[in-house]
Design an enzyme around this catalytic site. Structure first.
Site, mmCIF file in Angstrom:
data_model
loop_
_atom_site.group_PDB
_atom_site.id
_atom_site.type_symbol
_atom_site.label_atom_id
_atom_site.label_comp_id
_atom_site.label_asym_id
_atom_site.label_seq_id
_atom_site.Cartn_x
_atom_site.Cartn_y
_atom_site.Cartn_z
ATOM 1 N N ASP A 1 5.451 4.340 -1.654
ATOM 2 C CA ASP A 1 6.872 4.355 -1.304
ATOM 3 C C ASP A 1 7.740 3.874 -2.458
ATOM 4 O O ASP A 1 7.553 2.769 -2.969
ATOM 5 C CB ASP A 1 7.101 3.471 -0.070
ATOM 6 C CG ASP A 1 8.528 3.563 0.457
ATOM 7 O OD1 ASP A 1 9.186 4.595 0.204
ATOM 8 O OD2 ASP A 1 8.974 2.617 1.126
ATOM 9 N N MET B 1 0.833 -1.193 0.000
ATOM 10 C CA MET B 1 0.000 0.000 0.000
ATOM 11 C C MET B 1 0.874 1.253 0.000
ATOM 12 O O MET B 1 2.042 1.215 0.365
ATOM 13 C CB MET B 1 -0.923 0.007 1.218
ATOM 14 C CG MET B 1 -0.235 0.081 2.560
ATOM 15 S SD MET B 1 -1.450 0.048 3.899
ATOM 16 C CE MET B 1 -0.373 0.090 5.330
#
Length: 363
Positions: free
Chosen positions: A297, A294
């Site tokens: 990054d 999720m």
């Protein structure tokens, strides 16, 4: 969202109930142990389940195995930070749990304040990913098949050996440990470059993860707990709770653990790892692999690898537990190719000239 919280401690149930008091769009039911959870599984039909590992009557691992057989549902484990707890967490991931949250104070933790935000994020992320997958299945749409149309130039590029590549970088989060292990298990023979991995995990868990990978994979797997030179044919795993940066000393590529930086919200940070690699190595000599997870990054930095002449892989939505990180890489025009998890090792080896290139018809 229907959320089933499986927790044998009355105190913990109260703490968890209070933490969700303001979440008006979530309907919550509690189960006291594994047996109770299996009953609630049929009665309540939850969208997401959180579950403790250590419980009476039926422990979390046994219950998880039954859930995966009866009604496959996204499960997030609540784990203790003990050695036994970390080992059990990886067993849970292998059984089908999508993620875990480490309790800060062990098995019964009154103070969940430090992990409540993480727990809420992971629950919502698991729900969103599951809902998206159900929608695609209902519509009969194969996600990502058209995310990038191959042009003839791209087709040639995918099969181009890259003997000058110096470092392969892998970023991974939710649902990633099993994919990372699959990739490393499929790499046999002398690998011509080092592999550096940033997998989002807290301290202690990466130590156990590195040990499990080392036992399961042909290559040596080393946790980066101190500055070390990177050698071809070895795998280096960033230590949990910190970040890893790439440096160059005496003309040797190094990996160095550094304290986590608040400007990077996830740790070990994929963004920081790739950013420092780009600072020390020409992008044309880097290969980036973005796996399930999720958030975003590393998406901006890994896109730069692709845009500056290197090559990158984004894991497909169909094979991702959560499509955040690879999805963002694709959105930023940063993926050279989008592949199902099972096809990633083959493409890596093809780029490195470890297998024969695909012969394509001139027409």
């Amino acid at each position: 969202m229907r959320l089933l919280l499986v927790e044998d401690s009355a105190l913990m149930r109260r703490v968890l109930r209070e933490s969700f008091a303001g979440e008006r769009d979530i309907e919550i039911t509690f189960a006291r142990d594994g047996e109770d959870a299996l009953e609630k599984l049929e009665q309540f039909q939850p969208d997401v389940i959180t579950m403790d590992i250590n419980m009476p009557k039926m422990d979390g691992l046994t219950c998880l195995a039954h859930i995966m057989e009866r009604r496959k549902t996204p499960v997030i484990m609540l784990s203790s930070l003990t050695d036994k707890g970390t080992a059990a967490t990886f067993e849970a991931l292998e059984l089908g749990a999508v993620d875990f949250v480490a309790k800060p104070d062990g098995t019964v933790s009154v103070d969940l304040s430090s992990v409540v935000d993480e727990l809420h994020r992971k629950i919502r992320s698991a729900y969103d990913a599951s809902a998206s997958r159900r929608t695609r299945e209902a519509r009969g749409i194969a996600a990502n098949r058209n995310a990038q149309q191959e042009t003839p130039a791209q087709s040639r590029r995918l099969n181009l050996a890259r003997p000058r590549a110096e470092l392969l970088l892998i970023g991974s989060s939710t649902g990633g440990p099993g994919i990372v292990q699959h990739i490393l298990e499929q790499i046999s023979g002398p690998f011509p470059m080092p592999i550096l991995i940033a997998q989002h995990m807290p301290p202690k868990f990466t130590t156990t993860f590195a040990q499990r990978l080392d036992a399961a994979c042909p290559m040596d797997v080393i946790e980066v707990t101190e500055p070390m030179p990177l050698a071809a044919g070895k795998v280096y795993l960033a230590a949990g709770g910190r970040d890893v940066v790439v440096n160059r000393k005496f003309n040797r590529i190094m990996a160095e653990p550094v304290p986590s930086d608040p400007q990077f919200p996830w740790h070990p940070s994929v963004s920081r790892m790739v950013m420092t690699a780009l600072d020390k190595i020409d992008a044309k000599n880097l290969i980036g692999v973005m796996l399930t997870g999720m958030g975003d990054d590393g998406s901006t930095e890994m896109a730069q690898i692709h845009q500056r002449g290197g090559v990158t892989i984004a894991q497909s939505e169909d094979s991702s537990a959560v499509f955040g990180m690879p999805g963002k890489l694709i959105e930023k025009d940063g993926a050279t190719v989008v592949l199902d998890a099972e096809d990633i090792p083959e493409q890596m080896k093809r780029w490195l000239g470890m297998v024969a290139p695909i012969r394509r018809s001139k027409c």
